[in-house]
Design a protein around this motif. Structure first.
Motif, PDB file in Angstrom:
ATOM      1  N   LYS A   2       0.837  -1.194   0.000  1.00 57.09           N
ATOM      2  CA  LYS A   2       0.000   0.000   0.000  1.00 57.09           C
ATOM      3  C   LYS A   2       0.874   1.247   0.000  1.00 57.09           C
ATOM      4  O   LYS A   2       2.033   1.218   0.403  1.00 57.09           O
TER       5      LYS A   2
ATOM      6  N   GLY B 246     -12.538  -1.989  -6.116  1.00 47.36           N
ATOM      7  CA  GLY B 246     -11.388  -1.222  -5.670  1.00 47.36           C
ATOM      8  C   GLY B 246     -10.449  -0.803  -6.782  1.00 47.36           C
ATOM      9  O   GLY B 246      -9.393  -0.234  -6.513  1.00 47.36           O
TER      10      GLY B 246
ATOM     11  N   SER C  17     -13.571   6.091  -5.758  1.00 44.97           N
ATOM     12  CA  SER C  17     -12.577   6.062  -4.663  1.00 44.97           C
ATOM     13  C   SER C  17     -11.771   4.758  -4.683  1.00 44.97           C
ATOM     14  O   SER C  17     -11.760   3.991  -3.713  1.00 44.97           O
TER      15      SER C  17
ATOM     16  N   THR D  67      -8.792   1.857  -4.656  1.00 42.65           N
ATOM     17  CA  THR D  67      -7.573   1.600  -3.884  1.00 42.65           C
ATOM     18  C   THR D  67      -6.437   1.114  -4.775  1.00 42.65           C
ATOM     19  O   THR D  67      -5.298   1.036  -4.338  1.00 42.65           O
TER      20      THR D  67
ATOM     21  N   TYR E 192      -3.349  11.441  -2.999  1.00 44.26           N
ATOM     22  CA  TYR E 192      -4.407  10.418  -2.962  1.00 44.26           C
ATOM     23  C   TYR E 192      -3.856   9.079  -2.487  1.00 44.26           C
ATOM     24  O   TYR E 192      -4.464   8.402  -1.650  1.00 44.26           O
ATOM     25  N   VAL E 193      -2.720   8.675  -3.028  1.00 39.21           N
ATOM     26  CA  VAL E 193      -2.118   7.395  -2.661  1.00 39.21           C
ATOM     27  C   VAL E 193      -1.829   7.331  -1.172  1.00 39.21           C
ATOM     28  O   VAL E 193      -2.093   6.323  -0.507  1.00 39.21           O
TER      29      VAL E 193
ATOM     30  N   ASN F 220      -5.268   7.561   1.054  1.00 45.35           N
ATOM     31  CA  ASN F 220      -6.209   6.449   0.900  1.00 45.35           C
ATOM     32  C   ASN F 220      -5.543   5.078   0.968  1.00 45.35           C
ATOM     33  O   ASN F 220      -6.187   4.070   0.657  1.00 45.35           O
TER      34      ASN F 220
ATOM     35  N   ALA G  85      -3.562   3.753  -0.964  1.00 45.13           N
ATOM     36  CA  ALA G  85      -3.817   3.191  -2.284  1.00 45.13           C
ATOM     37  C   ALA G  85      -2.522   2.755  -2.971  1.00 45.13           C
ATOM     38  O   ALA G  85      -1.412   2.985  -2.468  1.00 45.13           O
TER      39      ALA G  85
END
Length: 223
Positions: A27, A75, A148, A150, A176-177, A180, A182
């Motif tokens: 992640k 996702g 949204s 991931t 964003y990464v 979230n 992501a």
């Protein structure tokens, strides 16, 4: 975490394009996928996005693409280098349509800000068929984030953006990464100096002449 386990791919009875690709991505990773033209970058992104059949296993946060396809796909967002859009809808209408598919009435304020910053708001009532390639790409980018995701997959995503929009979008992606938890994976074909410090992991697809197959070469980096 994204896991690719012994991924194999071929078309019909032809030789395998991939024959045993393995990869783990944590992640909050921004991964740059490199390789010469025709080696399979787009194919690999399509496999990860669930758009094409393959042998092996893919898991996103322990959710199997094959065993729980719908949950996995919730996702995931893929932006191709020639995005499909509805020509006879405006950007505003297209966004509303996608929101209705997602059973959502609105989207995150950060996306509203992004629409303004990249200048898409100026074309909100223009038919999509009349938009430039760069503006269409901006619309596709916004649509990809309405759910949204991931896992974000981008195929040569930045070539049609003006310099300012590229910077704004790169900043948005980095934030964003992180915010979230992501994962972002993007394929890049050309050398872009402003992307030099953008990824924290590089993956190169290359042909191993001794094994006669395409292999991954991974390079972890600190940002």
């Amino acid at each position: 975490m994204l896991e690719l386990i012994n991924i194999k791919k071929r078309y019909g009875e032809s030789a395998y394009i991939f024959d045993g690709i393995n990869l783990k991505v944590d992640k909050m990773s921004i991964v740059e996928l490199l390789g010469e033209n025709g080696i399979g970058k787009t194919t690999l992104l399509n496999i990860i996005s669930g758009m094409t059949k393959f042998e092996g296993e893919i898991k996103l946060n322990n959710i199997s693409l094959k065993e729980n396809f719908k949950k996995y796909m919730k996702g995931v967002s893929l932006i191709g280098n020639t995005p499909f859009l509805y020509d006879y809808l405006t950007p505003s209408e297209t966004i509303d349509m996608i929101l209705s598919f997602l059973n959502k009435k609105s989207f995150d304020a950060s996306l509203d800000y992004l629409i303004e910053e990249i200048g898409l708001n100026k074309y909100k009532n223009t038919l999509t068929r009349e938009l430039s390639l760069g503006t269409r790409q901006k619309l596709a980018f916004i649509l990809a984030f309405l759910s949204s995701p991931t896992l974000i997959l981008l195929d040569e995503p930045f070539v049609n953006f003006d310099i300012r929009s590229r910077k704004v979008i790169l900043d948005y992606l980095k934030n964003y990464v992180i915010e979230n938890n992501a994962i972002l994976i993007y394929a890049r074909h050309s050398t872009d100096t402003d992307l030099a410090d953008f990824p924290n992991k590089k993956i190169i697809l290359k042909t191993d002449e001794h094994l006669n197959k395409v292999v991954l070469v991974s390079d972890n980096r600190e940002t």
